[in-house]
Design a protein around this motif. Structure first.
Motif, PDB file in Angstrom:
ATOM      1  N   ASP A 172      -3.763  -4.869   3.003  1.00 22.21           N
ATOM      2  CA  ASP A 172      -4.497  -6.121   2.818  1.00 22.21           C
ATOM      3  C   ASP A 172      -5.864  -5.823   2.226  1.00 22.21           C
ATOM      4  O   ASP A 172      -6.804  -5.437   2.925  1.00 22.21           O
ATOM      5  CB  ASP A 172      -4.646  -6.828   4.177  1.00 22.21           C
ATOM      6  CG  ASP A 172      -5.404  -8.139   4.049  1.00 22.21           C
ATOM      7  OD1 ASP A 172      -5.855  -8.468   2.937  1.00 22.21           O
ATOM      8  OD2 ASP A 172      -5.546  -8.838   5.072  1.00 22.21           O
ATOM      9  N   ASN A 199       6.501  -1.356  -2.646  1.00 22.41           N
ATOM     10  CA  ASN A 199       5.856  -1.000  -1.382  1.00 22.41           C
ATOM     11  C   ASN A 199       6.970  -0.360  -0.563  1.00 22.41           C
ATOM     12  O   ASN A 199       7.994  -1.032  -0.354  1.00 22.41           O
ATOM     13  CB  ASN A 199       5.341  -2.281  -0.704  1.00 22.41           C
ATOM     14  CG  ASN A 199       4.763  -2.027   0.662  1.00 22.41           C
ATOM     15  OD1 ASN A 199       4.649  -0.905   1.107  1.00 22.41           O
ATOM     16  ND2 ASN A 199       4.401  -3.107   1.349  1.00 22.41           N
ATOM     17  N   TYR A 218       2.810  -7.178  -6.842  1.00 15.54           N
ATOM     18  CA  TYR A 218       1.772  -6.228  -7.298  1.00 15.54           C
ATOM     19  C   TYR A 218       1.741  -6.142  -8.833  1.00 15.54           C
ATOM     20  O   TYR A 218       1.319  -5.117  -9.383  1.00 15.54           O
ATOM     21  CB  TYR A 218       2.041  -4.834  -6.719  1.00 15.54           C
ATOM     22  CG  TYR A 218       2.042  -4.801  -5.204  1.00 15.54           C
ATOM     23  CD1 TYR A 218       0.853  -4.768  -4.485  1.00 15.54           C
ATOM     24  CD2 TYR A 218       3.240  -4.803  -4.482  1.00 15.54           C
ATOM     25  CE1 TYR A 218       0.849  -4.742  -3.097  1.00 15.54           C
ATOM     26  CE2 TYR A 218       3.248  -4.777  -3.094  1.00 15.54           C
ATOM     27  CZ  TYR A 218       2.053  -4.748  -2.408  1.00 15.54           C
ATOM     28  OH  TYR A 218       2.042  -4.726  -1.029  1.00 15.54           O
ATOM     29  N   LYS A 278      -2.207 -10.190  -3.010  1.00 14.98           N
ATOM     30  CA  LYS A 278      -2.620  -8.842  -3.430  1.00 14.98           C
ATOM     31  C   LYS A 278      -3.521  -8.931  -4.656  1.00 14.98           C
ATOM     32  O   LYS A 278      -4.729  -8.755  -4.558  1.00 14.98           O
ATOM     33  CB  LYS A 278      -1.380  -7.988  -3.720  1.00 14.98           C
ATOM     34  CG  LYS A 278      -0.283  -8.087  -2.656  1.00 14.98           C
ATOM     35  CD  LYS A 278      -0.653  -7.472  -1.329  1.00 14.98           C
ATOM     36  CE  LYS A 278       0.497  -7.631  -0.342  1.00 14.98           C
ATOM     37  NZ  LYS A 278       0.273  -7.035   0.948  1.00 14.98           N
ATOM     38  N   SER A 309      -4.950 -13.010   0.722  1.00 12.97           N
ATOM     39  CA  SER A 309      -3.913 -12.737   1.735  1.00 12.97           C
ATOM     40  C   SER A 309      -3.942 -13.694   2.924  1.00 12.97           C
ATOM     41  O   SER A 309      -2.912 -14.172   3.387  1.00 12.97           O
ATOM     42  CB  SER A 309      -4.058 -11.294   2.234  1.00 12.97           C
ATOM     43  OG  SER A 309      -5.412 -11.073   2.612  1.00 12.97           O
ATOM     44  N   ALA A 341       0.550  -0.787  -7.159  1.00 10.97           N
ATOM     45  CA  ALA A 341       0.267  -1.178  -5.767  1.00 10.97           C
ATOM     46  C   ALA A 341      -0.862  -0.318  -5.184  1.00 10.97           C
ATOM     47  O   ALA A 341      -1.656   0.245  -5.953  1.00 10.97           O
ATOM     48  CB  ALA A 341       1.520  -1.132  -4.905  1.00 10.97           C
TER      49      ALA A 341
END
Ligand SMILES: Cc1ncc(COP(=O)(O)O)c(C=O)c1O
Length: 390
Positions: free
Chosen positions: A38, A174, A205, A234, A239, A322
């Protein structure tokens, strides 16, 4: 009283592990939290114009239920973004959700029946397997070459059965940061078409990319049954405001889901309207905050990957997107990956996530760390990890 078997099986390693960290803190040890992806918790805030758009919407009285599908202007702007990445859709094909998380739940619950199988990249973001299980399905992990960033097409072929209904892609991924190239995406779409599978692609991402250019699934989708999941947590640093969307490709095979999935949007009424105005501003306003963010965290990536690869018994491929590193624990001095992560936490106060939490078959023997904290904190955490493995 009893609870359902389905709910007892739900796991979310990234947050479950925090309980262990709290215990360590209670004993008086300081903990470096490298577990949660985050950016906002690490000081990256949405720009002022986006915050102001939220405040203005509240002050103007936009405090009522929005349309279930979302604000039309926002859906139009999202369609533009997705079209720039290769799709050819209009606002009609966009449904605004409470984050990708809700969109994923809606999609999986719309397509899965008891025993259906869903292919997931190994390793992958835990809610994919959790939602598949929750809705009665079976997650099936497929291999990805982490050094070449390519899916193992032969492995996927060998895992497709008469029960397979969908293949999920997460690019950038991720926990690995792997970004699939155009050729891989093409091969995956062809394979899915041969077997009549939904292609669900998470691109949350999509603008957090470091070395090679990002290619979205839209570029190779044609009229295949592609469903894109994306959101504002992101890239857009929102978030905590919980907003995302589902984008449906124009595909005849998606007719049934297009008809029925929106009912799930109606039963949950709507997403927060002021937040939708903020999301609109984040797409329409200046975009330079994104490149500042990416330039900054690229420095973090370079530091962390270099340091990890200098440590004995640790190796880590260079992630192209990411904000995660997914190092491999090369020797078994430490026991399982969960034991490694627990001992690292208890002895050095560095909280990471065990790789098996992202899928046992391909995640085991690894751990994930988030390189969003400041360079200073990261450097100190790297010293602690180095100390630990040495
Ligand atoms: C691949 C992926 N999809 C979705 C999410 C969650 O998205 P949202 O905040 O939009 O629910 C995350 C968060 O870590 C993620 O890594």
């Amino acid at each position: 009283m009893k609870v359902s078997k389905k709910v007892t099986g739900v796991e979310y390693a990234i947050r479950d592990i925090v309980l262990a960290a709290k215990k360590v803190e209670q004993k008086g040890m300081k903990v470096d939290y490298l577990n949660i992806g985050d950016p906002v918790q690490f000081g990256f805030q949405p720009p002022d114009n986006v915050k102001q758009a939220l405040i203005d919407a509240v002050n103007k009285g936009e405090n009522y239920y929005s349309a279930s599908e979302g604000l039309l202007e926002l859906r139009e702007e999202i369609a533009k973004k997705e079209n720039a990445k290769g799709l050819s859709i209009s606002a009609e094909e966009i449904l605004v959700t409470n984050g990708v998380s809700e969109g994923l739940d809606m999609v999986i619950s719309s397509i899965i029946e008891e025993g259906d199988e869903v292919l997931l990249p190994g390793p992958s973001y835990p809610p994919y397997a959790s939602y598949v299980r929750l809705h009665g399905g079976v997650p099936v992990e497929f291999a990805v070459d982490l050094n070449n960033s390519t899916p193992d097409i032969d492995d996927i072929k060998s895992k497709i059965t008469s029960k397979t209904v969908a293949i999920c892609l997460i690019s950038p991924n991720n926990p690995t940061g792997v970004v699939f190239n155009e050729n891989s995406l093409k091969e995956l779409v062809e394979l899915a078409n041969q077997h009549n599978l939904y292609i669900i692609c998470d691109e949350i991402y999509d603008q957090i990319i470091f070395d090679e250019k990002f290619v979205g699934i839209g570029k190779v989708a044609g009229d295949s049954p592609v469903i894109v999941l994306n959101g504002f947590s992101k890239v857009h640093l929102m978030s905590g405001w919980r907003i995302g969307y589902i984008a449906f490709n124009q595909s005849p095979q998606l007719e049934a889901i297009r008809e029925h999935l929106p009912k799930l949007a109606r039963v949950r009424i709507a997403t927060s309207l002021p937040v939708q105005y903020a999301a609109l501003e984040s797409l329409r306003g200046p975009q330079d905050y994104i490149s500042h963010f990416v330039t900054e965290i690229k420095k973090h990536r370079d530091l962390v990957i270099k340091r990890l690869n200098e440590m004995p018994g640790i190796s880590c491929p260079n992630p192209n997107g990411a904000f995660y590193a997914f190092p491999k624990i090369e020797d078994n001095r430490f026991g399982t990956d969960k034991e490694f992560v627990t001992k690292l936490l208890e002895t050095k106060g560095v909280l990471t996530v065990h790789g098996s939490g992202f899928g046992k078959q391909y995640g085991s023997g690894h751990f994930r760390l988030v390189y969003l904290p400041s360079l200073e904190i990261l450097d100190s955490a790297m010293n602690k990890i180095e100390d630990f493995v040495s």
